[in-house]
Motif scaffolding. Structure first.
Motif: not given
Length: 404
Positions: A117-124, A228-233, A256-261, A272-281
């Motif tokens: 679900e995270r992957i499909h939401s981030h791709l959306f 979420g990604p808004t805070a981590r960004g 897995f790692s928590v992606v922070v920028k 953040v969202r693009i890198l979280e896709l790799f983490e979800s995979i």
């Protein structure tokens, strides 16, 4: 020129360039209805008022008139993108109140659907961002890649949007060995596609459009409690999956790692969202490798379990694709709810829009709004505030029905 006395004049400079313009609630650049009242000086945004309430549905009130199992399918309709997050958050609270211990395989399968679900939401969202900057080829490619995840949902659960995966005491659908192999193959293909999407977003013309736009400083992000990604960004290192593990994340949190920028602009939130896709995979591959044997739900049927849940209350947290999702659940001991309170990630994140927008330009509004991935239908509540006295009144479902 203004005359002060007969025969005398004085020069006065008037700021005729400052205007107040409406933006939404229905606007071609907005995917959901939200009304912005934007004060501008020429092209610069100097102030913003944000008005919600255009798609209020009264789900919390409706839930209090249904039994616990009916409510499970109601809360799934809070959001079409993160429906599994809502049912997991709700059912976890019931299982805590009822002291129901789930089979380990059920926890892993819940987590599997969570990461899909995270992957499909981030791709959306990445597709929407590409559309907002006029990169239609990237928009169509990203949503084409997303289709492969929706196909997996359909094969696992029979549903592409509302998966109905969760039930009280476990999950409804299992995956057999051929399905495990198909998901594994899909993840390898997805990894290549996500790398292509990352390369597209690293193109200089795309970077130039997204960098240095919509700043949200780390201190401001903390003060406004964005998630979420808004805070981590914005450099805020938080993730419910690591900080308060649920489902199978306690077994997987080392994997897995928590992606922070740190930069806090639109590009940082996108990255953040693009890198979280790799983490979800990676998480999905670990789930498939470690998937325990056993039952997918407890032996008692769902009606018996519902009747066993006593009067009580619990707070449940999950890391939805947009950020921390919170449910407060209070049961009445008769198979129903005394109170349901939902705090979706968009509620705190929408507060961050004002500092992001002020100082920017009118043309930046669509891409800044898209960068927080708002879900207005999730966030809308109706509370009437008397400006003179400060008194608040919440509008319930019965009042809404009378006003139709």
């Amino acid at each position: 020129m203004v005359a002060e006395k007969p025969g005398e004049t004085k020069e006065v400079e008037a700021d005729y360039a400052r205007l107040r313009i409406p933006f939404g609630p229905v606007h071609p650049a907005l995917k959901e209805p939200v009304s912005l009242r934007v004060a501008v000086r020429k092209e610069e945004i100097v102030d913003v008022d944000i008005v919600l309430g255009h798609v209020h549905r009264g789900i919390e009130g409706l839930a209090e008139n249904r039994n616990l199992v009916q409510t499970l399918y109601l809360v799934e309709r809070v959001c079409g993108i993160c429906s599994h997050s809502h049912t997991t958050c709700y059912v976890q609270a019931l299982e805590e109140i009822g002291e129901i211990k789930l089979p380990e395989r059920a926890l892993y399968l819940r987590t599997l659907i969570f990461e899909l679900e995270r992957i499909h939401s981030h791709l959306f969202l990445l597709g929407v961002l590409a559309y907002e900057i006029g990169f239609d080829t990237l928009f169509m490619f990203t949503w084409h890649v997303r289709e492969s995840v929706l196909d997996l949902f359909e094969k696992i659960t029979g549903n592409r949007v509302h998966h109905s995966m969760n039930t009280l005491g476990g999950v409804r659908w299992d995956v057999d060995q051929p399905m495990v192999e198909e998901i594994t193959s899909a993840m390898k293909s997805l990894q290549k596609s996500v790398q292509q999407i990352r390369d597209f977003f690293q193109d200089k013309s795309v970077e130039k459009r997204l960098c240095d736009v919509g700043f949200l400083a780390k201190d401001e992000a903390r003060r406004l409690c964005v998630v979420g990604p808004t805070a981590r960004g914005s450099g805020v290192d938080m993730d419910v999956r690591r900080d308060h593990p649920y489902a199978a994340y306690s077994d997987l949190k080392e994997g897995f790692s928590v992606v922070v920028k740190e930069k806090g602009d639109v590009y940082a939130r996108t990255e953040v969202r693009i890198l979280e896709l790799f983490e979800s995979i990676n998480i999905i591959q670990k789930i498939l490798a470690k998937l325990p044997e056993g039952n997918i739900r407890v032996e008692d049927n769902v009606i018996k379990l519902m009747r066993r849940i006593p009067q009580g209350e619990a707070i449940s947290l999950v890391e939805a694709p947009r950020g921390e999702l919170l449910y407060f659940v209070k049961t009445n001991g008769n198979g129903g709810l005394s109170r349901l309170k939902i705090r979706t990630p968009t509620i705190p994140n929408v507060l961050g829009l004002k500092p992001m927008l002020v100082g920017g330009e009118i043309a930046d509004i669509p891409v800044i709004i898209a960068s927080i991935d708002p879900c207005m239908a999730c966030a809308n509540r109706i509370t009437v505030v008397d400006a003179a006295t400060g008194e608040e009144e919440t509008i319930d479902a019965s009042v809404l029905r009378r006003k139709r």
